[in-house]
Design an enzyme around this catalytic site. Sequence first.
Site, short mmCIF file in Angstrom:
data_model
loop_
_atom_site.label_atom_id
_atom_site.label_comp_id
_atom_site.label_asym_id
_atom_site.label_seq_id
_atom_site.Cartn_x
_atom_site.Cartn_y
_atom_site.Cartn_z
N LYS A 23 0.90 -7.11 5.96
CA LYS A 23 1.03 -8.21 5.03
C LYS A 23 2.37 -8.18 4.32
CE LYS A 23 -3.81 -7.48 4.25
NZ LYS A 23 -3.75 -6.06 4.59
N TYR A 71 0.82 -1.21 0.00
CA TYR A 71 0.00 0.00 0.00
C TYR A 71 0.86 1.26 0.00
CZ TYR A 71 -3.62 -3.30 1.65
OH TYR A 71 -4.47 -4.35 1.83
#
Length: 139
Positions: free
Chosen positions: A77, A48
């Site tokens: 993640k 992200y």
Amino acid sequence: MKNLIFKNGDKLPILGLGTWKSKPGEVRKAVYWAIEAGYRHIDCAAIYQNEREVGQGIADAMADGLVKRKDLFITSKLWNDSHRHEDVKPALEKSLSDLRLDSLDLYLVHWPIAFKPGIGFATHREEFYTYQDVPLTQT
């Protein structure tokens, strides 16, 4: 807010703030406001590219006394270009550093397929590792 309670007593808030596609310059405030509104689960990921700003929002909320670290459930993640055994720990350490945290509550394999180093989103066969090159068990 309600929690999913595991057999060992750990609690996962069932409602969390996702930070994907959060705009630079806005996600810090969004995280802060979400915590202020009662959110306790923040969902992040290295891909992200905003974990540093997410971490600042978390730090701001803790500095202002809205929450303590123990009150939050932080998920991040592992991105696909860090599936090789030797790449997992440095990727985790970068996320922790960017988020300004000593630990995560949940660290997931983002997708169960390995990309070669430095690949954001693979588009050609040559950018992927095979399962023989980097088996999921290695990750």
